[in-house]
Design a protein around this motif. Structure first.
Motif, PDB file in Angstrom:
ATOM      1  N   MET A  91       0.844  -1.191   0.000  1.00 61.09           N
ATOM      2  CA  MET A  91       0.000   0.000   0.000  1.00 61.09           C
ATOM      3  C   MET A  91       0.879   1.241   0.000  1.00 61.09           C
ATOM      4  O   MET A  91       2.095   1.162   0.194  1.00 61.09           O
ATOM      5  N   GLU A  92       0.261   2.389  -0.225  1.00 61.97           N
ATOM      6  CA  GLU A  92       0.937   3.671  -0.097  1.00 61.97           C
ATOM      7  C   GLU A  92       0.444   4.359   1.160  1.00 61.97           C
ATOM      8  O   GLU A  92      -0.736   4.232   1.530  1.00 61.97           O
TER       9      GLU A  92
ATOM     10  N   SER B 254       5.315  19.950  -0.249  1.00 56.96           N
ATOM     11  CA  SER B 254       4.467  18.764  -0.103  1.00 56.96           C
ATOM     12  C   SER B 254       5.305  17.578   0.361  1.00 56.96           C
ATOM     13  O   SER B 254       6.523  17.565   0.186  1.00 56.96           O
ATOM     14  N   ILE B 255       4.628  16.610   0.961  1.00 62.19           N
ATOM     15  CA  ILE B 255       5.288  15.381   1.401  1.00 62.19           C
ATOM     16  C   ILE B 255       4.801  14.242   0.504  1.00 62.19           C
ATOM     17  O   ILE B 255       3.605  13.928   0.512  1.00 62.19           O
ATOM     18  N   PRO B 256       5.672  13.648  -0.298  1.00 59.84           N
ATOM     19  CA  PRO B 256       5.252  12.556  -1.190  1.00 59.84           C
ATOM     20  C   PRO B 256       4.761  11.335  -0.405  1.00 59.84           C
ATOM     21  O   PRO B 256       5.133  11.140   0.762  1.00 59.84           O
ATOM     22  N   LYS B 257       3.945  10.558  -1.057  1.00 57.03           N
ATOM     23  CA  LYS B 257       3.515   9.309  -0.446  1.00 57.03           C
ATOM     24  C   LYS B 257       4.678   8.316  -0.415  1.00 57.03           C
ATOM     25  O   LYS B 257       5.609   8.425  -1.215  1.00 57.03           O
ATOM     26  N   ARG B 258       4.601   7.388   0.510  1.00 55.38           N
ATOM     27  CA  ARG B 258       5.610   6.340   0.610  1.00 55.38           C
ATOM     28  C   ARG B 258       4.978   4.979   0.340  1.00 55.38           C
ATOM     29  O   ARG B 258       3.789   4.775   0.595  1.00 55.38           O
ATOM     30  N   GLU B 259       5.786   4.064  -0.152  1.00 59.69           N
ATOM     31  CA  GLU B 259       5.308   2.726  -0.493  1.00 59.69           C
ATOM     32  C   GLU B 259       5.714   1.740   0.610  1.00 59.69           C
ATOM     33  O   GLU B 259       6.877   1.697   1.016  1.00 59.69           O
ATOM     34  N   ILE B 260       4.756   0.977   1.098  1.00 59.94           N
ATOM     35  CA  ILE B 260       5.026  -0.058   2.099  1.00 59.94           C
ATOM     36  C   ILE B 260       5.135  -1.394   1.382  1.00 59.94           C
ATOM     37  O   ILE B 260       4.255  -1.766   0.598  1.00 59.94           O
ATOM     38  N   VAL B 261       6.217  -2.114   1.666  1.00 57.42           N
ATOM     39  CA  VAL B 261       6.473  -3.367   0.949  1.00 57.42           C
ATOM     40  C   VAL B 261       6.890  -4.468   1.909  1.00 57.42           C
ATOM     41  O   VAL B 261       7.378  -4.212   3.016  1.00 57.42           O
TER      42      VAL B 261
END
Length: 296
Positions: A163-164, A268-275
């Motif tokens: 998810m992001e 802005s704060i970019p989204k992060r990817e959870i892996v």
């Protein structure tokens, strides 16, 4: 060691039976062969293990000590064989997972619930620490798989995107109203508020620092902690503005308990990817099943 193992077994059975003839029947070996094996063992060890009598044999003090060691060894071997049998019979396996406390609570647990339902006999060990430490444990082959924010470089690891997430700043309406009252509506929440952040060694904090580096944003930090859960609770008590993960406070945002604070214009704060990060060369059967569940 290997050439003496059969001699150890013969010695053990003779000592337990107290008789060469009884041991011969149990082992399906002739009495002369057993006697010869014991003599060779005593010669190799250069010590007498048995005292021969008309009624059979008894252990010497040294033989008793050796017997006790072998008893522990053969018990361990038997336990190992039984364990392997159970693994085969009940499909028992083991998997070790690394993640942070926050990701464990909000993301990992639902996956574990589904996995355990399908694999009730699999033993699961969970190591909770920072994402950086989880990645390190993976590189050292000390865990099978890690749930982390996707690192800039995955090196030789494979990953499955889950998810992001979005990092945001939040506070209670009451806290923001207090700032308005103090500064007569002309206030900057980031300059005038009490900002609550994770500690500087945390991967999320490093990410936030990188996002605002070089900008004019000045954070009036007052509280620092290593736990995202505490940040959320601090924010809910109305003592400051916390940087938290939006997906983990959806209920509070919907209820209005917490409100999101807009970032300054142009920042802005970019989204992060959870892996889920893992070594594709790891052939642990339980890991393969877990990965299959994730992909499905």
């Amino acid at each position: 060691m290997e050439q003496h193992l059969s001699q150890y077994r013969i010695f053990f059975e003779v000592a337990k039976a107290g008789s060469i003839s009884k041991a011969a029947k149990l082992l399906y070996i002739s009495q002369p062969a057993i006697s010869k094996s014991i003599i060779r063992l005593e010669e190799n060890l250069e010590i007498a293990l048995f005292v021969r009598t008309s009624k059979g044999v008894s252990l010497t003090p040294e033989g008793q000590i050796f017997y006790e060691y072998l008893q522990s060894a053969f018990s361990a071997i038997e336990a190992g064989e039984n364990h392997l049998t159970k693994i085969k019979q009940f499909n028992i396996g083991k998997i070790t997972i690394g993640t942070s406390n926050t990701l464990c609570k909000y993301i990992l647990l639902p996956y574990l619930n589904n996995f355990v339902k399908e694999n009730p006999h699999t033993m699961i060990s969970i190591f909770t620490q920072s994402s950086d430490q989880t990645s390190f444990l993976l590189s050292e082959n000390k865990i099978d798989i890690g749930l982390v924010a996707k690192p800039a470089k995955t090196q030789n690891m494979s990953y499955i995107s889950i998810m992001e997430i979005q990092d945001i700043f939040v506070a209670t309406p009451g806290y923001l109203n207090n700032l308005k009252h103090i500064f007569n509506n002309h206030f900057d929440p980031f300059r005038d508020g009490n900002i609550m952040l994770l500690d500087k060694d945390n991967a999320t904090r490093k990410f936030i620092d990188n996002c605002i580096e070089g900008s004019k944003l000045q954070l009036n930090q007052s509280i620092e902690t290593s736990n995202m859960e505490l940040l959320i609770e601090f924010a809910k008590t109305g003592i400051g503005i916390a940087c938290v993960i939006k997906e983990f406070i959806q209920k509070e945002l919907e209820e209005g308990t917490l409100v999101e604070i807009e970032m300054p214009k142009g920042l802005s704060i970019p989204k992060r990817e959870i892996v889920f990060l893992y070594d594709k060369k790891n052939i642990n059967p339980s890991l393969i099943k877990f990965i299959s569940m994730l992909k499905s």
